[in-house]
Motif scaffolding. Structure first.
Motif: not given
Length: 307
Positions: A27-45
């Motif tokens: 669960g911790q790994l899944g939450k960390g992965t989801l947070v990283v994806l959200i950060v990339v989706a926001v900061l990438g553009p």
């Protein structure tokens, strides 16, 4: 044949609710992965937009679009924007409208919500019914346009503030919070001779910093991003806010007045100028949000069901 039956061991009660228990490694790994994806989706553009606005003409022309890898940094696009009176004045207009509009909207909303939260106030039921009715019925564009024109507000800065000065939703949110304040505290202040305005200023507002900050932020973001009222009521391009400049130049690709005036040598690419305008429109919200972020979580949960 022997059949082995594996019985699951009962879980020891921990005394915590299921959502309060420590998550498993998976669960911790899944939450960390989801947070990283959200950060990339926001900061990438945002990274791409900022880098393109700072890129040279040769880099933008070579890439043929948004720049992902830096190859030379220049501030020519920003120099051209702020040397253009249309864009620089639009920034000042948006700043003034946002500051004045937020003060007026937050002040009126707080006063209206406090009066509606006190049973027995002047015209309590009719006014409350009128506010709740705004959730269902809202005047159309033509009646509002005729009212603004009839009041002589057309082509003035007040036409960018007054038509959307008060939100019924924000008034209801503030009212629900004010009603949660214990009445004994207010009654004790009245016994000591405090007026209603003094009670609001000295007691109610200090106890409701979170919800007030969030409502003020909602108003500020709405004024900063508003372009529709300017398109309807403002004919003078010198009174355009930045949001309308953003729509006219970036979204609709319409030319701006004197877009290349006062520029010597190679002018910055059009795409770099567009991205620079986007950056200028986004930066104020990024600067203000950290100051109200600590109030945001509590403020947005006002009225939620507590378990």
């Amino acid at each position: 044949m022997t059949v082995l039956a594996f019985r699951r061991r009962p879980r020891k009660p921990s005394g915590l609710a299921p959502w309060e228990e420590r998550p498993s490694p998976v669960g911790q790994l899944g939450k960390g992965t989801l947070v990283v994806l959200i950060v990339v989706a926001v900061l990438g553009p945002l990274y791409t937009i900022v880098l393109t606005s700072l890129s040279t003409s040769a880099t933008v022309n070579r890439v043929g679009g948004l720049v992902l890898v830096p190859d030379g940094i220049t501030f020519e696009a920003y120099q051209q924007i702020f040397s253009d009176t249309v864009v620089s004045r639009a920034v000042l207009v948006s700043t003034g409208v946002t500051v004045v509009g937020t003060l007026i909207s937050a002040g009126v909303s707080v006063l209206g919500a406090y009066s509606l939260s006190r049973p027995g106030s002047f015209l309590h039921r009719p006014l409350l019914f009128s506010v709740l009715l705004m959730f269902v019925f809202f005047p159309g564009i033509i009646p509002v346009y005729l009212m603004v024109s009839g009041l002589g507000l057309k082509d003035t800065y007040w036409s960018l503030i007054l038509p959307t000065a008060v939100s019924a939703f924000n008034v209801v949110v503030l009212r629900s919070f004010f009603m949660s304040i214990p009445g004994e505290i207010l009654d004790s202040a009245r016994i000591d001779g405090a007026s209603e305005f003094r009670i609001l200023w000295r007691i109610v507002l200090p106890m409701s910093k979170a919800v007030t900050a969030v409502v003020a932020m909602f108003y500020a973001v709405g004024y900063w991003n508003s372009w529709f009222n300017a398109m309807l009521y403002i004919d003078d391009t010198r009174k355009w806010p930045l949001a309308l400049i953003l729509r006219q130049y970036v979204v609709d690709s319409n030319p701006l007045p004197s877009a290349t005036a006062g520029v010597t040598g190679d002018a910055p690419p059009t795409l770099a100028i567009k991205m620079a305008i986007v950056v200028i429109a986004v930066v104020p919200a990024l600067i203000i949000y950290p100051f109200v972020q600590r109030h945001f979580t509590k403020g947005v949960l006002i009225g939620a069901v507590k378990g």
